[in-house]
Write a protein that holds these residues in place. Structure first.
Motif, PDB file in Angstrom:
ATOM      1  N   VAL A   1      23.476  36.799  37.070  1.00 31.35           N
ATOM      2  CA  VAL A   1      22.905  36.781  35.447  1.00 31.35           C
ATOM      3  C   VAL A   1      24.065  36.809  34.233  1.00 31.35           C
ATOM      4  CG1 VAL A   1      21.210  37.170  34.156  1.00 31.35           C
ATOM      5  CG2 VAL A   1      20.459  38.046  36.338  1.00 31.35           C
ATOM      6  N   ALA A   2      24.671  37.243  34.487  1.00 31.57           N
ATOM      7  CA  ALA A   2      26.029  36.808  33.641  1.00 31.57           C
ATOM      8  C   ALA A   2      26.491  35.703  33.821  1.00 31.57           C
ATOM      9  CB  ALA A   2      26.827  38.568  33.559  1.00 31.57           C
ATOM     10  N   CYS A   3      26.942  35.444  34.955  1.00 32.74           N
ATOM     11  CA  CYS A   3      27.437  34.021  35.025  1.00 32.74           C
ATOM     12  C   CYS A   3      26.404  32.585  33.853  1.00 32.74           C
ATOM     13  CB  CYS A   3      27.636  33.808  36.101  1.00 32.74           C
ATOM     14  SG  CYS A   3      29.485  34.821  36.672  1.00 32.74           S
ATOM     15  N   LEU A   4      25.152  32.418  34.498  1.00 33.20           N
ATOM     16  CA  LEU A   4      23.993  31.826  34.110  1.00 33.20           C
ATOM     17  C   LEU A   4      23.993  31.972  32.557  1.00 33.20           C
ATOM     18  CD1 LEU A   4      20.892  32.597  36.611  1.00 33.20           C
ATOM     19  CD2 LEU A   4      22.661  30.487  36.489  1.00 33.20           C
ATOM     20  N   VAL A   5      23.746  33.244  32.128  1.00 38.34           N
ATOM     21  CA  VAL A   5      23.638  33.370  30.495  1.00 38.34           C
ATOM     22  C   VAL A   5      24.902  32.623  29.962  1.00 38.34           C
ATOM     23  CG1 VAL A   5      23.942  34.604  28.547  1.00 38.34           C
ATOM     24  CG2 VAL A   5      22.976  35.259  30.444  1.00 38.34           C
ATOM     25  N   VAL A   6      26.480  32.270  30.671  1.00 35.53           N
ATOM     26  CA  VAL A   6      27.255  31.961  29.821  1.00 35.53           C
ATOM     27  C   VAL A   6      27.423  30.201  29.585  1.00 35.53           C
ATOM     28  CG1 VAL A   6      29.747  31.475  29.709  1.00 35.53           C
ATOM     29  CG2 VAL A   6      28.842  34.302  30.088  1.00 35.53           C
ATOM     30  N   ALA A   7      26.780  30.145  31.345  1.00 34.51           N
ATOM     31  CA  ALA A   7      26.528  29.096  31.531  1.00 34.51           C
ATOM     32  C   ALA A   7      25.538  28.034  31.155  1.00 34.51           C
ATOM     33  CB  ALA A   7      25.978  28.440  33.913  1.00 34.51           C
ATOM     34  N   VAL A   8      24.459  28.123  30.719  1.00 42.42           N
ATOM     35  CA  VAL A   8      23.439  28.180  29.804  1.00 42.42           C
ATOM     36  C   VAL A   8      23.672  27.989  28.524  1.00 42.42           C
ATOM     37  CG1 VAL A   8      21.076  28.543  28.873  1.00 42.42           C
ATOM     38  CG2 VAL A   8      21.479  28.413  31.765  1.00 42.42           C
ATOM     39  N   VAL A   9      24.342  28.821  27.806  1.00 43.90           N
ATOM     40  CA  VAL A   9      24.690  28.700  26.752  1.00 43.90           C
ATOM     41  C   VAL A   9      25.609  26.909  26.740  1.00 43.90           C
ATOM     42  CG1 VAL A   9      26.283  29.700  24.814  1.00 43.90           C
ATOM     43  CG2 VAL A   9      24.574  29.838  26.090  1.00 43.90           C
ATOM     44  N   LEU A  10      26.968  26.885  27.934  1.00 44.41           N
ATOM     45  CA  LEU A  10      27.750  26.013  27.603  1.00 44.41           C
ATOM     46  C   LEU A  10      27.292  24.802  27.275  1.00 44.41           C
ATOM     47  CD1 LEU A  10      31.155  28.161  28.710  1.00 44.41           C
ATOM     48  CD2 LEU A  10      30.141  26.731  26.269  1.00 44.41           C
ATOM     49  N   LEU A  11      26.760  24.537  28.929  1.00 46.75           N
ATOM     50  CA  LEU A  11      24.925  23.482  29.262  1.00 46.75           C
ATOM     51  C   LEU A  11      24.316  23.717  29.676  1.00 46.75           C
ATOM     52  CD1 LEU A  11      28.394  23.280  32.621  1.00 46.75           C
ATOM     53  CD2 LEU A  11      28.451  21.567  30.364  1.00 46.75           C
ATOM     54  N   PRO A  12      23.840  23.368  28.610  1.00 49.33           N
ATOM     55  CA  PRO A  12      21.469  24.053  28.737  1.00 49.33           C
ATOM     56  C   PRO A  12      21.426  22.729  29.328  1.00 49.33           C
ATOM     57  CG  PRO A  12      22.289  22.983  26.520  1.00 49.33           C
ATOM     58  CD  PRO A  12      23.807  23.385  26.682  1.00 49.33           C
ATOM     59  N   GLU A  13      22.222  21.996  29.887  1.00 45.49           N
ATOM     60  CA  GLU A  13      20.716  20.877  30.594  1.00 45.49           C
ATOM     61  C   GLU A  13      20.602  20.799  32.242  1.00 45.49           C
ATOM     62  OE1 GLU A  13      25.553  19.428  30.542  1.00 45.49           O
ATOM     63  OE2 GLU A  13      24.355  20.001  29.070  1.00 45.49           O
ATOM     64  N   ILE A  14      21.866  22.357  32.785  1.00 43.97           N
ATOM     65  CA  ILE A  14      21.547  23.058  34.105  1.00 43.97           C
ATOM     66  C   ILE A  14      19.912  23.592  34.094  1.00 43.97           C
ATOM     67  CG2 ILE A  14      24.567  23.292  33.860  1.00 43.97           C
ATOM     68  CD1 ILE A  14      23.337  25.952  33.972  1.00 43.97           C
ATOM     69  N   GLY A  15      19.285  23.488  33.108  1.00 40.08           N
ATOM     70  CA  GLY A  15      17.988  24.537  33.758  1.00 40.08           C
ATOM     71  C   GLY A  15      17.418  23.613  34.243  1.00 40.08           C
ATOM     72  N   ALA A  16      17.462  22.123  34.079  1.00 45.74           N
ATOM     73  CA  ALA A  16      16.280  20.604  34.537  1.00 45.74           C
ATOM     74  C   ALA A  16      16.689  20.743  35.953  1.00 45.74           C
ATOM     75  CB  ALA A  16      17.054  19.977  33.524  1.00 45.74           C
ATOM     76  N   PHE A  17      17.382  21.583  36.831  1.00 41.73           N
ATOM     77  CA  PHE A  17      18.249  21.952  38.229  1.00 41.73           C
ATOM     78  C   PHE A  17      16.866  22.816  38.849  1.00 41.73           C
ATOM     79  CE2 PHE A  17      19.650  24.271  42.047  1.00 41.73           C
ATOM     80  CZ  PHE A  17      19.437  23.473  42.588  1.00 41.73           C
TER      81      PHE A  17
ATOM     82  N   HIS B   1      14.683  26.198  21.446  1.00 47.14           N
ATOM     83  CA  HIS B   1      15.709  25.792  21.100  1.00 47.14           C
ATOM     84  C   HIS B   1      16.054  27.180  22.424  1.00 47.14           C
ATOM     85  CE1 HIS B   1      16.887  27.902  17.597  1.00 47.14           C
ATOM     86  NE2 HIS B   1      18.217  28.055  18.475  1.00 47.14           N
ATOM     87  N   VAL B   2      16.406  28.572  21.670  1.00 48.69           N
ATOM     88  CA  VAL B   2      16.323  29.516  22.451  1.00 48.69           C
ATOM     89  C   VAL B   2      15.764  30.300  23.333  1.00 48.69           C
ATOM     90  CG1 VAL B   2      16.286  32.428  21.938  1.00 48.69           C
ATOM     91  CG2 VAL B   2      17.381  30.760  19.797  1.00 48.69           C
ATOM     92  N   LEU B   3      14.503  29.917  22.986  1.00 43.70           N
ATOM     93  CA  LEU B   3      13.454  30.144  24.273  1.00 43.70           C
ATOM     94  C   LEU B   3      13.700  29.107  25.194  1.00 43.70           C
ATOM     95  CD1 LEU B   3      10.358  31.083  25.289  1.00 43.70           C
ATOM     96  CD2 LEU B   3       9.764  28.742  24.318  1.00 43.70           C
ATOM     97  N   GLU B   4      14.126  27.941  25.250  1.00 41.20           N
ATOM     98  CA  GLU B   4      14.590  27.365  26.978  1.00 41.20           C
ATOM     99  C   GLU B   4      15.951  27.739  27.020  1.00 41.20           C
ATOM    100  OE1 GLU B   4      16.129  22.405  27.458  1.00 41.20           O
ATOM    101  OE2 GLU B   4      15.576  23.174  24.833  1.00 41.20           O
ATOM    102  N   LYS B   5      16.762  28.007  26.632  1.00 43.20           N
ATOM    103  CA  LYS B   5      17.650  28.488  27.309  1.00 43.20           C
ATOM    104  C   LYS B   5      17.874  30.299  27.603  1.00 43.20           C
ATOM    105  CE  LYS B   5      21.201  26.943  23.789  1.00 43.20           C
ATOM    106  NZ  LYS B   5      22.217  27.828  22.589  1.00 43.20           N
TER     107      LYS B   5
END
Length: 257
Positions: free
Chosen positions: A226-242, A147-151
Motif C-alpha cells: 500500500v505504501a508503494c502504491l501511494v507513492v506510485a499513484v502520486v508519481l504515475l497516476p495513469e497506472i490506475g487504469a490497469f 483528482h484526489v478521489l481518483e488517486k
C-alpha cells in the motif's frame, strides 16, 4: 390470527459485519443504514475504539453487527479485537463484510487499508469459493476534488487487484453531514441502501465457530504494498487504469450530501 402473526419474531436471514481500525466511521454508517442510533459513534482518540465489544442489532431480517477497531492501542486489545471479529462473522448466515478506510488530507491511511485487506485475505483463504459481495468504504474523501478521489480509488483498486479481491468500493465525502459528530443520523442516498441489499447465496454463508488466522507477516507485506502504491499513484497516476480494466470492482458514491 393477525395478532399472533404480528407477535412472531422475524428470523434473521442475512448478516452485515462492519470492521476496520478505530475512528474509520463504522458505527456512524451502520446507524444511518438502520435509521436510528443503536451503535455508539463519534471521534476515536489515542487509538481507542468507542466500540469495545461486538454489538448486534436486528433490522428486519438482517443482523447488523459492529465490531471493535482492529488495531486498537495495546497488543492484548489487538488480539482480543481480532478474536471478536472472528466471532462476529460466525453467524451461520449469508454474510456481507464491510471494511472501512479513512483518508487524511486526501491520502489513504495506509494502516487502515492494510488492516482491511489483511482481514479480507484471511477470509478468502478460509473460504476460497466465497462470492464477491463484500465492500470497502473509503471515508472522509475531500469533497469537490475529483483528482484526489481518483488517486485514492486507484490505490484501493490496485491493492485489491494485487490481493485478487473482488469487492465493491464506496466513498463518502468529508463534507457529508454528520460523519464527524457523535451519535448523529444522516439521510441515506440510494447507493448506501445497496449496502443492505444482497442475495442469500450459499457461497456467502460463514458457519458458526470460525477461527480466522491473521498472519502478521501478511499484514506487513500488504502495508508495504500500500505504501508503494501511494507513492506510485502520486508519481504515475495513469497506472490506475490497469486496475479499473480488471472488471472486478464497482465504485459508488455513498455521500448523502
Amino acid at each position: 390470527m393477525s395478532q399472533r402473526k404480528k407477535d412472531i419474531p422475524i428470523q434473521p436471514k442475512r448478516a452485515i459485519v462492519a470492521f476496520g481500525n478505530p475512528g474509520t466511521g463504522k458505527s456512524a454508517v451502520l446507524n444511518s443504514m438502520v435509521g436510528k442510533t443503536v451503535f455508539q459513534s463519534g471521534v476515536a482518540y489515542n487509538g481507542t475504539s468507542l466500540t469495545q465489544h461486538r454489538q448486534i442489532h436486528q433490522h428486519g431480517d438482517v443482523l447488523v453487527i459492529d465490531t471493535p477497531g482492529l488495531q486498537e492501542a495495546g497488543e492484548n486489545k489487538y488480539k482480543k479485537n481480532l478474536d471478536e471479529f472472528s466471532a462476529a462473522i460466525s453467524t451461520g448466515l449469508p454474510t456481507r463484510l464491510i471494511g472501512f478506510v479513512n483518508t487524511i488530507s486526501g491520502r489513504v491511511v495506509e494502516s487502515d487499508l492494510a488492516a482491511v485487506l489483511t482481514v479480507f485475505s484471511a477470509v478468502k483463504k478460509k473460504f476460497p469459493k466465497r462470492a464477491n459481495e463484500d465492500w470497502i468504504i473509503i471515508n472522509r474523501v475531500p469533497a469537490g476534488k475529483d483528482h484526489v478521489l481518483e488517486k485514492v480509488i486507484n490505490i484501493v483498486m490496485q491493492a485489491c487487484f494485487n490481493q485478487n479481491l473482488g469487492v465493491y468500493i464506496g466513498f463518502i465525502n468529508h463534507s457529508a453531514h454528520g460523519y464527524d459528530q457523535d451519535n448523529v443520523l444522516f439521510e441515506l442516498n440510494e447507493n448506501q441502501k445497496k449496502l443492505m441489499d444482497f442475495e442469500e447465496k450459499l457461497e456467502l454463508v460463514i458457519p458458526k465457530g470460525v477461527n480466522l488466522q491473521f498472519d502478521e507477516g501478511v499484514y506487513k507485506k500488504i502495508l508495504l504494498l500500500v505504501a508503494c502504491l501511494v507513492v506510485a499513484v502520486v508519481l504515475l497516476p495513469e497506472i490506475g487504469a490497469f486496475a479499473a480494466t480488471a472488471g472486478m470492482i464497482s465504485v459508488l458514491n455513498l455521500s448523502s450530501g
